[in-house]
Design a protein around this motif. Structure first.
Motif, PDB file in Angstrom:
ATOM      1  N   ALA A 126     -13.579  -4.439  36.279  1.00 45.86           N
ATOM      2  CA  ALA A 126     -14.092  -4.703  34.932  1.00 45.86           C
ATOM      3  C   ALA A 126     -14.857  -6.016  34.983  1.00 45.86           C
ATOM      4  O   ALA A 126     -14.417  -6.974  35.613  1.00 45.86           O
ATOM      5  CB  ALA A 126     -12.954  -4.797  33.929  1.00 45.86           C
ATOM      6  N   THR A 127     -16.015  -6.030  34.327  1.00 46.39           N
ATOM      7  CA  THR A 127     -16.794  -7.257  34.234  1.00 46.39           C
ATOM      8  C   THR A 127     -16.737  -7.742  32.790  1.00 46.39           C
ATOM      9  O   THR A 127     -17.034  -6.989  31.860  1.00 46.39           O
ATOM     10  CB  THR A 127     -18.245  -7.023  34.682  1.00 46.39           C
ATOM     11  OG1 THR A 127     -18.223  -6.608  36.053  1.00 46.39           O
ATOM     12  CG2 THR A 127     -19.071  -8.291  34.552  1.00 46.39           C
ATOM     13  N   ILE A 128     -16.326  -8.988  32.655  1.00 44.79           N
ATOM     14  CA  ILE A 128     -16.168  -9.581  31.331  1.00 44.79           C
ATOM     15  C   ILE A 128     -17.313 -10.559  31.096  1.00 44.79           C
ATOM     16  O   ILE A 128     -17.400 -11.587  31.776  1.00 44.79           O
ATOM     17  CB  ILE A 128     -14.818 -10.325  31.233  1.00 44.79           C
ATOM     18  CG1 ILE A 128     -13.682  -9.379  31.604  1.00 44.79           C
ATOM     19  CG2 ILE A 128     -14.635 -10.906  29.847  1.00 44.79           C
ATOM     20  CD1 ILE A 128     -12.383 -10.073  31.900  1.00 44.79           C
ATOM     21  N   PRO A 129     -18.203 -10.253  30.153  1.00 44.61           N
ATOM     22  CA  PRO A 129     -19.288 -11.187  29.839  1.00 44.61           C
ATOM     23  C   PRO A 129     -18.696 -12.480  29.268  1.00 44.61           C
ATOM     24  O   PRO A 129     -17.705 -12.455  28.546  1.00 44.61           O
ATOM     25  CB  PRO A 129     -20.111 -10.462  28.783  1.00 44.61           C
ATOM     26  CG  PRO A 129     -19.693  -9.031  28.864  1.00 44.61           C
ATOM     27  CD  PRO A 129     -18.295  -9.029  29.377  1.00 44.61           C
ATOM     28  N   ILE A 130     -19.290 -13.597  29.614  1.00 51.12           N
ATOM     29  CA  ILE A 130     -18.768 -14.880  29.170  1.00 51.12           C
ATOM     30  C   ILE A 130     -18.756 -14.971  27.644  1.00 51.12           C
ATOM     31  O   ILE A 130     -17.923 -15.652  27.057  1.00 51.12           O
ATOM     32  CB  ILE A 130     -19.551 -16.062  29.821  1.00 51.12           C
ATOM     33  CG1 ILE A 130     -18.711 -17.328  29.825  1.00 51.12           C
ATOM     34  CG2 ILE A 130     -20.867 -16.270  29.139  1.00 51.12           C
ATOM     35  CD1 ILE A 130     -17.504 -17.247  30.693  1.00 51.12           C
ATOM     36  N   LEU A 133     -15.518 -14.333  26.232  1.00 50.06           N
ATOM     37  CA  LEU A 133     -14.526 -15.371  26.516  1.00 50.06           C
ATOM     38  C   LEU A 133     -14.845 -16.707  25.848  1.00 50.06           C
ATOM     39  O   LEU A 133     -14.069 -17.637  25.955  1.00 50.06           O
ATOM     40  CB  LEU A 133     -14.425 -15.588  28.036  1.00 50.06           C
ATOM     41  CG  LEU A 133     -14.025 -14.365  28.863  1.00 50.06           C
ATOM     42  CD1 LEU A 133     -14.104 -14.686  30.341  1.00 50.06           C
ATOM     43  CD2 LEU A 133     -12.630 -13.917  28.496  1.00 50.06           C
ATOM     44  N   THR A 134     -15.957 -16.785  25.159  1.00 51.17           N
ATOM     45  CA  THR A 134     -16.389 -18.074  24.612  1.00 51.17           C
ATOM     46  C   THR A 134     -15.316 -18.711  23.746  1.00 51.17           C
ATOM     47  O   THR A 134     -14.954 -19.869  23.941  1.00 51.17           O
ATOM     48  CB  THR A 134     -17.693 -17.912  23.801  1.00 51.17           C
ATOM     49  OG1 THR A 134     -18.678 -17.366  24.668  1.00 51.17           O
ATOM     50  CG2 THR A 134     -18.172 -19.236  23.268  1.00 51.17           C
ATOM     51  N   GLY A 135     -14.776 -17.971  22.810  1.00 52.77           N
ATOM     52  CA  GLY A 135     -13.733 -18.532  21.956  1.00 52.77           C
ATOM     53  C   GLY A 135     -12.491 -18.890  22.742  1.00 52.77           C
ATOM     54  O   GLY A 135     -11.831 -19.891  22.473  1.00 52.77           O
ATOM     55  N   LEU A 136     -12.171 -18.075  23.724  1.00 55.32           N
ATOM     56  CA  LEU A 136     -10.973 -18.317  24.526  1.00 55.32           C
ATOM     57  C   LEU A 136     -11.177 -19.462  25.508  1.00 55.32           C
ATOM     58  O   LEU A 136     -10.235 -20.132  25.884  1.00 55.32           O
ATOM     59  CB  LEU A 136     -10.579 -17.043  25.285  1.00 55.32           C
ATOM     60  CG  LEU A 136     -10.253 -15.840  24.402  1.00 55.32           C
ATOM     61  CD1 LEU A 136     -10.162 -14.578  25.244  1.00 55.32           C
ATOM     62  CD2 LEU A 136      -8.963 -16.066  23.651  1.00 55.32           C
ATOM     63  N   LEU A 137     -12.419 -19.643  25.953  1.00 55.20           N
ATOM     64  CA  LEU A 137     -12.698 -20.678  26.956  1.00 55.20           C
ATOM     65  C   LEU A 137     -13.252 -21.971  26.354  1.00 55.20           C
ATOM     66  O   LEU A 137     -13.581 -22.886  27.086  1.00 55.20           O
ATOM     67  CB  LEU A 137     -13.700 -20.146  27.988  1.00 55.20           C
ATOM     68  CG  LEU A 137     -13.200 -19.030  28.904  1.00 55.20           C
ATOM     69  CD1 LEU A 137     -14.337 -18.525  29.770  1.00 55.20           C
ATOM     70  CD2 LEU A 137     -12.058 -19.511  29.764  1.00 55.20           C
ATOM     71  N   ALA A 138     -13.344 -22.050  25.038  1.00 54.45           N
ATOM     72  CA  ALA A 138     -13.936 -23.237  24.412  1.00 54.45           C
ATOM     73  C   ALA A 138     -13.255 -24.510  24.893  1.00 54.45           C
ATOM     74  O   ALA A 138     -13.910 -25.499  25.216  1.00 54.45           O
ATOM     75  CB  ALA A 138     -13.858 -23.128  22.895  1.00 54.45           C
TER      76      ALA A 138
END
Length: 183
Positions: A126-130, A133-138
């Motif tokens: 699975a490829t997860i576009p960034i 994840l933006t909210g999770l990786l903020a």
């Protein structure tokens, strides 16, 4: 030679005939037929067994690749996850991410559709576009997070564990200096 008395034979014949007529007059014998019977019994048996519900197997061998765009130090664009699972090709999975090193996701908070790697029966990707994840990786930029995959079956069956990897993202989200390491 002695001669029999004809009266004696007639007398015996008369007695036998009278007995036969009396038997017919009293009634013919009935044929015995089975009659209903009320019978009951109990036999109590006790048994003991152990019932074990099936479990959804944990995914294994999670690897990840950080994908970026060249130029400006290569900005992180997506993360590709690859793992193995004993679940059939119709399987579904949860992908979760939690801030911190060596953490364990508690929910599947990333929505992507894994696919079976061509030519295999047990390897998924699975490829997860960034952007997902933006909210999770903020708070992760310049930090560490743990990403994990767990198997699911139906609506309520979930594997007991997660295949996990640690993601370190360099300052400013640059690919250079970022890493993804299986745990």
């Amino acid at each position: 030679m002695r001669r029999r008395n004809p009266g004696w034979s007639r007398g015996i014949a008369a007695i036998l005939s009278l007995g036969l007529l009396t038997g017919l007059a009293v009634g013919t014998p009935t044929v015995l037929r089975p009659q209903p019977v009320a019978a009951a019994w109990t036999d109590q048996e006790n048994g003991k067994t152990t019932i074990t519900a099936g479990t959804v197997p944990n995914p294994t061998n999670l690897t990840c690749t950080l994908n970026g765009v060249l130029g400006l130090g290569g900005l992180l664009q997506s993360i590709t996850l690859t793992w193995k699972s004993a679940l059939p090709p119709t399987a579904s999975f949860r992908i979760g991410i939690v801030n911190g090193a060596n953490g364990t996701p508690t929910t599947g908070n990333v929505t992507v559709t894994p696919t079976l790697v061509g030519g295999t029966q047990d390897t998924y990707t699975a490829t997860i576009p960034i952007g997902l994840l933006t909210g999770l990786l903020a708070s992760l930029i310049g930090g560490t997070a743990t990403i994990g995959v767990s198997g699911t079956a139906g609506d309520h069956w979930v594997s007991p564990g997660w295949a996990r990897a640690e993601i370190k993202v360099a300052l400013l989200g640059l690919l250079l200096g970022s890493s993804c390491t299986p745990l």
